[in-house]
Scaffold this active site. Structure first.
Site: not given
Length: 306
Positions: A59, A55, A87, A67, A186
């Protein structure tokens, strides 16, 4: 969903911006092994970390590209991606990346990027969870910018319908089938009640509870997730047997004519899904990467170099 071993050479999907498998073969040959050891250690203590690393990679890649910007801590007056509600506090695995980075820096200073470490860790998490293995093209550089408000603009919301999800992934160059395939992740990990409580208590004016949700399943969820505002935000496991039913964004994939057959085929043919998942993860891992002299190689993953 049955998951089979899937070994995939990913060079076909590298961005063409100097990413390649074996990038550190001569400069830091033990880098991937060090990351794998750190992941294995963490997963042994907490199996949920494996899904957390997958995950986290997603994200990271969907905001500013892959990056490592999601790893950066906020600085005074500049809140980072890491502190966005999508987050914080749900994103897990930062300590795994930090441990691997510290060990790599000790033997190969200023050589291996945090963005690559995260990509390796997500692959190793996939292997620990479902024996899904794939070669990771490396050579990413670390970004120096991380902005909280860019998360809202970039990440798909748990409440998205199928068209919104398809459009969101299309903006990143990913197809509807790749979106559905990646959403198969998921079936592992956990979710906070706040991500789906609307489906239980305030779906719409006519139906407080989402009528598409299995009533027995909803009744169980209500025993774990009190009506908002809750005291805290409980965590529940995602559904490993029929994964597309807890989050609105997953339920809509099963309900939408545009995606339902993809969902059912993935659930029926686990080994095919595993192969597609490895391929899609590799493609996602090449999104908008920094390479060459772009960005930097951070000494510590949570802060930029000064």
């Amino acid at each position: 969903m049955t998951i089979a071993i899937c070994v995939l050479s990913a060079s076909t999907f590298a961005s063409g911006k100097q990413l390649r498998v074996g990038f550190y073969k001569s400069t830091c040959p033990s880098a991937e092994a060090i990351v794998r050891k750190a992941v294995n250690k963490a997963v042994k203590l907490n199996p949920g970390i494996a899904a957390g690393l997958i995950r986290m990679h997603f994200h990271d890649c969907f905001v500013r590209g892959c990056d490592g910007s999601v790893l950066l801590k906020s600085t005074p007056g500049i809140p980072s991606e890491r502190d966005h509600p999508a987050n914080n506090p749900s994103l897990r695995g930062f300590e795994v990346i930090d441990e691997a980075k510290a060990q790599i820096e000790a033997i190969c200073p200023k050589t291996v990027s945090c963005a690559d470490i995260l990509a390796f860790a997500a692959r190793d998490g996939s292997y620990k969870l479902g024996r899904i293995n794939y070669a990771v093209p490396a050579g990413r550089r670390d970004g120096r910018v991380s902005l909280l408000n860019e998360v809202t603009q970039s990440l798909p919301l748990p409440s998205f319908n199928a068209k919104q999800l398809i459009d969101n992934f299309a903006r990143k160059g990913l197809s509807a089938d790749e979106m559905v395939t990646l959403s198969g992740a998921h079936s592992i990990g956990v979710s906070r009640c706040s991500s789906f409580s609307t489906r239980l208590y305030s779906f719409n004016v006519t139906h407080p509870q989402d009528p598409s949700m299995d009533p027995h399943f909803a009744a169980y969820l209500k025993t774990r997730c009190p009506p908002p505002p809750p005291t805290g935000d409980p965590i529940l496991p995602l559904d490993s047997r029929t994964p597309h039913r807890l989050l609105t964004s997953d339920q809509t994939l099963l309900s939408s004519p545009a995606t339902s057959n993809m969902v059912l085929n993935n659930a029926k043919h686990g080994s095919v899904w595993a192969h597609k998942f490895a391929k899609a993860m590799t493609k996602m891992g090449s999104l908008d990467v920094l390479t060459g002299y772009q960005g930097e190689i951070r000494s510590h993953c949570s802060v930029v170099n000064y």
